[in-house]
Write a protein that holds these residues in place. Structure first.
Motif, short mmCIF file in Angstrom:
data_model
loop_
_atom_site.label_atom_id
_atom_site.label_comp_id
_atom_site.label_asym_id
_atom_site.label_seq_id
_atom_site.Cartn_x
_atom_site.Cartn_y
_atom_site.Cartn_z
N ARG A 52 37.77 44.36 34.11
CA ARG A 52 38.49 43.79 32.98
C ARG A 52 38.09 44.40 31.64
O ARG A 52 38.79 44.23 30.64
N ASP A 97 38.51 36.53 35.63
CA ASP A 97 37.76 37.16 36.73
C ASP A 97 38.56 37.15 38.02
O ASP A 97 38.45 38.08 38.82
N GLU A 139 36.94 31.90 40.63
CA GLU A 139 37.20 33.19 39.99
C GLU A 139 36.92 34.36 40.92
O GLU A 139 37.11 35.51 40.56
N ASP A 171 26.56 32.45 32.30
CA ASP A 171 27.29 33.52 32.98
C ASP A 171 26.88 34.83 32.32
O ASP A 171 27.69 35.48 31.65
N ARG A 196 25.31 38.46 38.37
CA ARG A 196 25.80 37.76 37.19
C ARG A 196 26.06 36.29 37.55
O ARG A 196 26.04 35.90 38.72
N MET A 226 33.89 27.01 39.27
CA MET A 226 34.94 27.90 38.78
C MET A 226 35.49 28.67 39.96
O MET A 226 34.74 29.15 40.81
N ARG A 255 29.52 25.17 31.02
CA ARG A 255 29.37 26.10 32.13
C ARG A 255 27.94 26.63 32.11
O ARG A 255 27.43 27.01 31.05
MG MG Z 1 34.71 34.34 34.41
#
Ligand code: MG
Ligand code: PEP
Length: 586
Positions: free
Chosen positions: A482, A472, A448, A348, A376, A446, A345
């Motif tokens: 979260r 997410d 999310e 992030d 982000r 992704m 990935r």
């Molecule tokens: Mg995530």
């Protein structure tokens, strides 16, 4: 007297050990164990800092203008006296000698002990001296931090490195994800933090270490003292301080039970994950660093479904890893996986993973704004196009050594898709120009952000595969931070809106003939294995430590029986209850 503290259970099992308290201090200090042969060096750092601060205070006093109030000189005398007091210097030395804490850690640990003693004093005047000791220690810490980190190498390894033989558990107000990583190969048998939610990255790293952890335990770091015996019940979210012999025996029994269970599950390591009705299920690993790949192989993962590459970027003091360093890291993971796919990935960073160490609390105080909704993941990468292409080149180059896939986090806008593909095309052209080898690499997104799930069909046209980041997706669908324990009771994977989006994403991806996986924490939670299978999911990515338990569920599942249960759950206002009822009667 024994006390119980309640928090959120985030990593299973029972840990019993002595508390190592990491106090939150106004000065940002590092915490690590030093090797036995470095103990003297740490003590001398302490001495040098003390002499320096003593000079500093004496100079301050000598330079006081004649008209300064006499109390000021008296105060500086008190500070000098405290600086040389045995309860500070000798006791701090003991933390270094016996526990092998680095000097800064030892000093803040001793400050914690002294602060509590002052708090308990009856006499107002004496109680107020706490501020003085805090100021003196702060001066010392600043002096040590400004003269740089100790030459000692952190020794996070074996018990022999840290003195003492009792098992240790870590208690802190908060631990930033990057610091958590430092503890990854450490001696801690469990973790307790005051703040954090179930899927905060601190909790995720604790789970990846497969040690019991309780977060969001609010008062824990205030109620627990250095060296207290503590039981961490990671199944129930309970922390017992100073347990009675009967309670301790009960927990030791449970500890043995879970060890037996673990050993039983271990035997499934090389069994293929196939449901009773013959569906082969792909169980992949989530990793944070290339060094985690061997554990993924060991656990029987058939590839890496999520390599959280941002962990290479955290805590670097502005010195971010360049193309070569990244390439080496990705290559290491690819080689360790011996031909199995590795899904990297792209970074992030942001939200609860800032580039520099900062706890989630500090983050909120510092920025005021909501970092989870800020710059982000792919947003950050697109704002740093040079850095983004550098990472893409490094990942592409690793494909010369095995099967590599690229995964883009937090995609929400179709405009981003265009920029991502342009960056990829440029990265490839740059590699061609430089004569670097690479092979075809699949690119996935992704899912999310709810926007991506709602219009999944359109995103699917531009990507080879998708992976659902349920951590997410839940956060953004339900507007629940979260990492915030204050709203953690509302963080609900069973919420009908969450299940609806998840089901839709899996269904649409299958219809489009594109591979779909889930790599959020739901994938490694056995409470959801059958539900996800019923939705048609055939690829799960989770911490290696969770693979065996999920595999056991897969081996016992018959997807033909699950469809009516799924329908009932999706149609219900209370899917968790509907699912459980069906389980009882089905
Ligand atoms: Mg995530
Ligand atoms: C997720 O959001 O579910 C995910 C897997 O990514 P992370 O937890 O790193 O945000």
């Amino acid at each position: 007297m024994s006390i119980q503290i309640f928090g959120l259970p985030v990593s299973r099992g029972v840990a019993i050990g002595r508390a190592v308290l990491i106090a939150s201090s106004r000065v940002d200090v590092e915490h690590y164990f030093v090797a036995a042969d470095q103990v003297e060096h740490e003590i001398s750092r302490l001495r040098v800092a003390r002499d320096h601060v003593a000079d500093e205070i004496s100079t301050l006093k000598a330079d006081l203008p004649a008209e300064a109030p006499p109390e000021l000189a008296a105060l500086l005398d008190v500070h000098l006296m405290l600086l040389h007091d045995d309860t500070l210097s000798d006791a701090t030395k003991l933390w270094i000698e016996e526990r092998h804490y680095n000097a800064e850690w030892a000093l803040s640990a001793q400050l914690e002990v002294l602060a509590r003693q002052f708090d308990e004093m009856e006499d107002d005047y004496l109680r107020e001296r706490k501020a003085d000791i805090e100021q003196v220690v702060e001066r010392l810490l600043r002096q040590m931090v400004s003269t740089g980190r100790s030459k000692s190498t952190p020794a996070l390894g074996g018990a022999s490195d840290r003195g003492g033989s009792d098992p240790l558990v870590l208690v802190a107000s908060d631990v930033a994800p990057a610091d958590m990583l430092q503890f990854k190969r450490s001696v801690f048998m469990g973790f307790v933090t005051d703040v954090g939610g179930r899927t905060s990255h601190t909790a995720i790293v604790a789970r990846s270490m497969d040690v019991p952890a309780v977060v969001g335990a609010r008062e824990a770091s205030r109620l627990i003292r250095q060296d207290d015996w503590v039981v961490i019940d990671g199944d129930a979210g309970v922390v017992v301080v100073d347990p009675s012999p009967i309670v301790l025996e009960e927990y030791r029994f449970r500890q043995r039970q879970s060890e037996l269970e673990r050993a039983r599950l271990d035997r499934l390591r090389h069994t293929p994950a196939v449901t009773l009705d013959g569906h082969a299920i792909e169980l992949l690993a989530n990793i944070e660093l290339p060094g985690d790949a061997p554990a993924a192989m060991e656990a029987g993962a058939v590839g890496v479904g999520l390599f959280r590459s941002e962990f290479l970027f955290l805590n670097r003091g502005g010195n971010l890893p360049g193309e070569e360093e990244q390439y080496e890291a990705y290559k290491e993971a690819v080689l360790a996986m011996r031909g199995l796919p590795v899904t990297v990935r792209t970074v992030d960073v942001g939200a609860d993973k800032p580039l520099e160490p900062m706890s989630s609390q500090e983050l909120r105080h510092e920025h005021g704004l909501n970092p989870a909704l800020g710059l982000r993941a792919i947003r950050w990468s697109l704002s740093e196009p040079g850095m983004f292409r550098q990472q893409l080149r490094a990942i592409l180059r690793a494909s010369a050594h095995g099967k590599v896939r690229i995964l883009i986090p937090m995609v929400a806008h179709l405009g981003e898709v265009k920029l991502i593909h342009e960056a990829l095309a440029r990265a490839r052209a740059q590699l061609d120009e430089a004569g670097h080898a690479y092979t075809r690499v699949e690119v996935g997104a992704m899912v999310e952000v709810p926007a991506a799930a709602v219009m999944i069909d359109r995103f699917l046209r531009h990507f080879d595969f998708v992976s659902v980041g349920t951590n997410d997706l839940i956060q953004y669908t339900l507007a629940i931070d979260r990492a915030d324990e204050a709203v953690s009771h509302l963080y609900d994977p069973w919420h009908p809106a969450v299940l609806g989006l998840l089901n839709r994403t899996i269904e649409e991806s299958r219809r489009a003939g594109k591979p779909v996986s889930v790599c959020g924490e739901m994938a490694g939670d056995v409470a959801f294995t059958e539900l996800l299978l019923a939705m048609g999911l055939r690829s799960f990515s989770m911490h290696p430590a969770r693979i065996a338990a999920v595999k056991q569920r897969v081996l016992r599942a018959d997807t033909r029986m699950l469809s009516p249960k799924l329908r009932a759950a999706l149609e219900s206002d209370d899917p968790a209850q509907a699912w459980a009822l069906h389980a009882a009667h089905g």
